[in-house]
Scaffold this motif. Structure first.
Motif, PDB file in Angstrom:
ATOM      1  N   MET A   1     -68.148   5.338 -12.037  1.00  0.00           N
ATOM      2  CA  MET A   1     -67.095   4.634 -11.285  1.00  0.00           C
ATOM      3  C   MET A   1     -65.734   4.748 -11.963  1.00  0.00           C
ATOM      4  O   MET A   1     -64.699   4.835 -11.298  1.00  0.00           O
ATOM      5  N   LYS A   2     -65.722   4.784 -13.306  1.00  0.00           N
ATOM      6  CA  LYS A   2     -64.449   4.982 -14.026  1.00  0.00           C
ATOM      7  C   LYS A   2     -63.882   6.366 -13.727  1.00  0.00           C
ATOM      8  O   LYS A   2     -62.668   6.532 -13.515  1.00  0.00           O
ATOM      9  N   LEU A   3     -64.750   7.367 -13.698  1.00  0.00           N
ATOM     10  CA  LEU A   3     -64.289   8.740 -13.408  1.00  0.00           C
ATOM     11  C   LEU A   3     -63.889   8.901 -11.946  1.00  0.00           C
ATOM     12  O   LEU A   3     -62.960   9.657 -11.626  1.00  0.00           O
ATOM     13  N   ILE A   4     -64.574   8.200 -11.044  1.00  0.00           N
ATOM     14  CA  ILE A   4     -64.186   8.203  -9.626  1.00  0.00           C
ATOM     15  C   ILE A   4     -62.748   7.717  -9.491  1.00  0.00           C
ATOM     16  O   ILE A   4     -61.922   8.321  -8.812  1.00  0.00           O
ATOM     17  N   GLU A   5     -62.436   6.622 -10.189  1.00  0.00           N
ATOM     18  CA  GLU A   5     -61.078   6.058 -10.139  1.00  0.00           C
ATOM     19  C   GLU A   5     -60.054   7.045 -10.710  1.00  0.00           C
ATOM     20  O   GLU A   5     -58.945   7.181 -10.202  1.00  0.00           O
ATOM     21  N   GLU A   6     -60.471   7.776 -11.751  1.00  0.00           N
ATOM     22  CA  GLU A   6     -59.549   8.703 -12.419  1.00  0.00           C
ATOM     23  C   GLU A   6     -59.276   9.958 -11.591  1.00  0.00           C
ATOM     24  O   GLU A   6     -58.138  10.443 -11.542  1.00  0.00           O
ATOM     25  N   TYR A   7     -60.312  10.506 -10.919  1.00  0.00           N
ATOM     26  CA  TYR A   7     -60.153  11.820 -10.278  1.00  0.00           C
ATOM     27  C   TYR A   7     -59.957  11.770  -8.759  1.00  0.00           C
ATOM     28  O   TYR A   7     -59.404  12.715  -8.191  1.00  0.00           O
TER      29      TYR A   7
END
Length: 418
Positions: free
Chosen positions: A339-345
């Motif tokens: 979920m952190k990477l979803i927000e980032e990319y």
């Protein structure tokens, strides 16, 4: 109980009748046989009481709202309630501006099962009103010109970066999505939904209107349902196109069933869902009822698994929803890092997309879908949006993932672009 002469006509009239109110909600199983569904279709209209809140203590507020009313309630959870369950943020742009959580107690509720209509809330005379209701059936929405937030090259570049996170061991799998959108879009929401539901009928389809905000959904996926003490989740991971040639179509179906990559994606999410359900389950009761089931829909074949458990009597059923939210099929594994990477990319706030809408009964049973293959529309600012995505693993081919996104978007594009 009443048996309408023409069921599809009654269903259409009931939807148009409900649409005259500022708030209404319609769920349609589209005659898919499903062991867990309580009704073939159900329509809630007008507001007796409502709850609108942002991430923070939304689930606790929902518990209070339900305890006060102890009645049928209908509503939705936005994906961004993740910020309440974990230490996360949502800072990407949002053209839709839906609340994070919305639920209402309807004044009127019509349920339909086995050819019979039943009034669950409101006067029996509503059935007569519905059958006499007149609406124009020839309205057409203008064609909508759809833009994409990411070009094909940008999408492929981001997938390659996400694969490097997988190679480094940050994650095993991530659900990466992109937005298709239109500004100054003028659509007739109810006719757009009817066109989508006709082109792509699915077992968890629905129409949700809250004032000027609309969810027009042709989703094939169940997030979570509760029947008595049993919780059931049915994540989808694995997609293949349909063919008009029956032999080729059967071969594609078989190929999907035996595809190692699709099975690997699916089993990772099954493990994640099992883990999420364990938080609410009686110890030792989590079971995989079906692994790698292949189900066919008009545009695609899907690989669907079914996981269930017995709800621990000490866990409030709304906490059971919170403990599994957002659904693993739309995040990845490990869930929080994904979920952190979803927000980032990703470049768009997900909002209602990859959230869920459904209902809770007076007995505390519930059924909630996954908001995918859905058009989201704000008629006040005329912003229209839909998102599509897929599971990225170390085996993913970025160009094929992009093509799978277009396949998932095909029914919606056909409806909107005429």
């Amino acid at each position: 109980m009443k048996t309408p002469q023409n069921i599809s006509e009654f269903k259409q009239k009931a939807l148009h009748w409900a649409n005259q109110f500022e708030v209404c909600c319609f769920f349609d199983s589209n005659e898919y046989k499903d062991a867990y569904s309580a009704y073939d279709f159900i329509i809630a209209a007008d507001v007796h009481a409502e709850l609108i809140c942002s991430a923070g203590n939304a689930f606790d507020q929902l518990k209070i709202f339900y305890a006060v009313h102890k009645q049928w309630i209908f509503g939705y959870f936005s994906y961004d309630l993740k910020n309440e369950t974990e230490d996360l943020q949502s800072n990407n742009p949002d053209g839709l501006n839906f609340p994070d959580l919305y639920f209402f107690v309807p004044k009127y509720l019509i349920a339909f099962k086995d050819g019979k209509a039943e009034i669950l809330l409101g006067e029996q005379s509503i059935l007569g009103e519905v059958e006499a209701f007149f609406f124009e059936d020839n309205k057409q929405s203008k064609a909508v010109r759809i833009s994409q937030k990411l070009s094909q090259d940008q999408y492929i570049a981001k997938v390659e970066v996400l694969k490097s996170h997988i190679h480094k061991g940050d994650i095993y799998e991530i659900n990466f999505c992109q937005e298709f959108f239109a500004k100054n879009a003028e659509i007739d929401p109810i006719h757009t939904f009817e066109a989508l539901n006709q082109l792509s009928p699915t077992p968890f389809a629905g129409y949700f209107k809250v004032n000027g905000q609309y969810i027009l959904s042709a989703t094939p996926e169940r997030f979570l349902c509760k029947r008595g003490t049993k919780l059931t989740s049915q994540p989808i991971k694995g997609t293949a196109k349909r063919s008009s040639d029956p032999e080729e179509d059967q071969a594609i179906k078989l190929q999907l069933r035996n595809n190692n990559k699709e099975q690997a994606e699916n089993v990772m999410i099954v493990d994640l869902v099992r883990h999420d359900l364990t938080k609410s389950a009686v110890k030792g009761s989590v079971t995989v009822d079906e692994l790698f089931g292949i189900y066919s829909f008009p545009q695609v074949h899907q690989m669907i698994s079914t996981i269930s458990c017995k709800l621990n009597s000490e866990i409030h059923f709304i906490d059971a929803i919170k403990n599994t939210f957002p659904m693993g099929s739309m995040t990845g594994a490990p869930k929080v890092k994904a979920m952190k990477l979803i927000e980032e990319y990703e470049v768009t706030k997900r909002g209602i997309y990859s959230g869920s809408f459904g209902y809770i009964t007076p007995d505390g049973d519930f059924d909630f879908n996954v908001v995918i293959r859905s058009i989201l529309y704000n008629s006040d600012n005329q912003y229209l949006s839909f998102q599509v995505g897929g599971a990225i693993t170390y085996e993913s081919d970025a160009k094929k993932e992009y093509e799978e996104c277009l396949l998932k978007a095909s029914a919606i594009l056909k409806v909107l672009e005429g």
